[in-house]
Write an enzyme that holds these catalytic residues in place. Structure first.
Site, mmCIF file in Angstrom:
data_model
loop_
_atom_site.group_PDB
_atom_site.id
_atom_site.type_symbol
_atom_site.label_atom_id
_atom_site.label_comp_id
_atom_site.label_asym_id
_atom_site.label_seq_id
_atom_site.Cartn_x
_atom_site.Cartn_y
_atom_site.Cartn_z
ATOM 1 N N ASP A 28 -4.270 -10.653 -8.290
ATOM 2 C CA ASP A 28 -4.499 -9.833 -9.357
ATOM 3 C C ASP A 28 -3.170 -8.764 -9.868
ATOM 4 O O ASP A 28 -2.692 -8.998 -11.162
ATOM 5 C CB ASP A 28 -5.505 -8.777 -8.949
ATOM 6 N N GLU A 64 0.842 -1.331 -0.145
ATOM 7 C CA GLU A 64 0.046 -0.147 0.155
ATOM 8 C C GLU A 64 0.941 1.264 -0.138
ATOM 9 O O GLU A 64 0.469 2.176 -0.763
ATOM 10 C CB GLU A 64 -0.920 0.096 1.265
ATOM 11 N N GLU A 101 -18.474 -6.843 -3.984
ATOM 12 C CA GLU A 101 -17.048 -7.180 -3.642
ATOM 13 C C GLU A 101 -16.671 -8.744 -4.322
ATOM 14 O O GLU A 101 -15.852 -8.957 -4.622
ATOM 15 C CB GLU A 101 -16.791 -7.093 -2.241
ATOM 16 N N GLU A 132 -11.017 -0.743 -10.930
ATOM 17 C CA GLU A 132 -10.511 -1.768 -11.755
ATOM 18 C C GLU A 132 -11.378 -1.954 -13.212
ATOM 19 O O GLU A 132 -10.900 -2.090 -14.390
ATOM 20 C CB GLU A 132 -10.614 -3.305 -11.271
#
Length: 539
Positions: free
Chosen positions: A365, A220, A469, A488
């Site tokens: 991902d 992050e 989600e 996304e």
């Protein structure tokens, strides 16, 4: 090195990775928003997660059997039995069949999307997107700065949860370093707001420090803070100034030095691991906490190469790119010898896979995203070789449905979650993070499959006014109901528009924009959904 292409690539990557700075949870299904989408999916006959047998009525399509390898390495899908639907009837081979769609002929969808996107409407959407960002940014500056983010419900700022170190949803992201201000720098520039960009840069230089007793997630901190500092630095120093005059008088590479300082504080995560895979968290002042977890997800550990690589090349110091590349290679070497797949959680000391699920969503991902985008940015052949091998394994073991997107028998493609060693189905859900994959397919040149897969996610969006989600494709209903404003689907929409110039994708962007405005805005202050500017601010 074409630095303009590099900075644009980094900016787009950052925007694609961001979730919003203010998370707004609790979205429910939309009321009256859904309109028929004539691409349907019929998952009538599915297999149990252990692969032991079919679910649903016997004799249905063997849709979820793994496609077998045919001649010349091509995928083959068993033909679907049964009569072909007549004209105007959506059979189970169409996406919208399970989403309430009726006929397949001309309908409201075709009438709405077959035309162009008028310049006046595009300008209107651009103004709306800018207004949404300004609303959120101004409220953050008024009610939250210098804290990390704005709590939109209580109209006040918030930082790390010092009272509960286990609150990782907050503490992994917030580091007590004015995260939102730093993270929004490149968005200010993209919108052409030079005065506010210059003001914000000076504010970051004068007020932000990383000498903090804050334990943050390495991933992050890298994508949100390190990436933003590098993007803003390159925007300031770019001789071509593609977003307008963003130069700053007397700028002396301060943002680059801040990025270096942060990266040095993240380096202890790579030390004292037997595999070279980093610890997931590090304290910015003291290093790796003594009670640190030895388990990390593949995406978090393997998605550092772009920012670390750019930093190394800007500084002329190979250290940062070297540790990131060693990390990626270590993960890559742990893939299954049988399937070529990786799992989603690994022990950084033993190299054993703790999570054996392989898919395109949470935990994996951005690993795939980074090895391809690293090749695009740096041109290193090994990055492309890794991605091509990974893509082949994904197509062989995760992809279900007919071989071609728009022709042949059977259901349209879908990518599922499987056991990394056997390729057997593990569950019957996909998550919203997987919506990045059509965009990645555009970048590799597989545009037709990208179009088809994007339609699947957009069909779900149209049904609920957001992407749940988690969505259970067997039950055809959400498993997890909230939507934390993930970008996304927007990134994939933007890349498909750039690849095809089809105005349909501008309509998709407008739908998303209007959904965000309608469902995610609280009365006093709100979100900053700045990723939506791709569709209407970036041409």
């Amino acid at each position: 090195m074409q630095w303009r292409a590099l900075v644009l690539g980094l900016v787009l990557l950052r925007l694609g990775l961001h979730a919003v700075l203010w998370l707004v949870f609790g979205l429910g299904p939309s009321m009256g928003f859904y309109q028929r989408f004539p691409l349907s999916f019929g998952f009538q006959r599915l297999r149990d997660p252990d692969g032991s047998g079919p679910v649903g009525p016997p004799g249905g399509p063997a849709w979820l059997h793994r496609p077998r390898r045919g001649t010349e390495g091509r995928l083959e899908t068993p033909p679907e039995p049964g009569p072909t639907p007549g004209p105007g009837v959506c059979g189970p081979a169409h996406w919208g069949y399970a989403l309430g769609g009726g006929g397949c002929g001309p309908d409201e969808y075709e009438r709405r999307y077959s035309g162009a996107f008028p310049p006046q409407l595009r300008a209107q959407m651009r103004d709306l997107a800018r207004g949404m960002f300004v609303f959120g940014y101004d409220n953050y500056m008024a009610h939250a700065f210098p804290q990390d983010e704005l709590n939109p419900i209580y109209c006040r700022g918030r930082g790390p949860d010092r009272g509960d170190p286990s609150n990782l949803n907050i503490n992994d992201v917030l580091g007590n370093y004015s995260l939102t201000l730093v993270d929004a720098l490149d968005t200010l520039a993209i919108m052409g707001n030079s005065s506010e960009f210059q003001k914000a840069v000076k504010l970051v230089i004068n007020t932000v420090s990383f000498d903090k007793d804050s334990t943050v997630q390495v991933f992050e901190a890298t994508i949100r803070v390190l990436g933003s500092l590098l993007s803003a630095h390159r925007i300031i120093t770019d001789s071509k100034q593609p977003f307008g005059d963003m130069t700053i008088e007397d700028y002396d590479n301060e943002l680059l030095y801040m990025a270096h300082d942060l990266a040095v504080r993240l380096l202890p995560a790579f030390e004292n691991t037997k595999t070279g895979i980093p610890y997931p968290r590090v304290n910015l002042k003291t290093g790796v906490p003594p009670d640190s977890n030895n388990e990390t997800c593949t995406a978090g550990a393997g998605s550092l190469l772009v920012e670390f690589g750019i930093l190394s090349r800007l500084l002329g110091d190979s250290t940062f790119e070297w540790v990131a590349r060693r990390d990626v290679k270590a993960l890559w070497n742990l893939r299954s010898n049988d399937t070529g797949l990786l799992g989603n959680v690994v022990n950084i000391q033993t190299g054993h896979w703790v999570g054996k699920q392989s898919g395109l969503g949470a935990g994996l991902d951005s690993f795939y995203e980074y090895i391809l985008k690293s090749y695009i940015l740096f041109g290193e052949k090994e990055d492309l070789e890794m991605f091509n091998a990974a893509y082949q394994s994904i197509q062989s073991y995760l992809r279900r449905g007919r071989e071609a997107c728009n022709e042949g028998e059977g259901d349209p493609p879908l990518y599922v979650n499987v056991n990394m060693f056997s390729g057997q189905l593990m569950n019957t859900w996909i998550d919203s993070l997987q919506a990045f994959f059509p965009g990645l397919q555009v970048l590799i040149g597989d545009v037709e499959d990208a179009i088809c897969l994007h339609a699947f996610y957009y069909a779900i969006w149209k049904r609920y006014g957001a992407l749940p989600e988690r969505y259970n494709w067997q039950l055809q209903a959400p498993d997890v109901l909230f939507y934390p404003l993930r970008p996304e689907l927007v990134e994939s929409t933007y890349l498909l528009y750039q690849a095809t110039k089809n105005p349909f994708y501008l309509h998709v962007g407008m739908d998303i924009l209007q959904s965000l405005e309608k469902y995610t805005k609280v009365k006093s202050v709100c979100y900053v959904p700045y990723f939506i500017v791709w569709m209407f601010v970036i041409d």
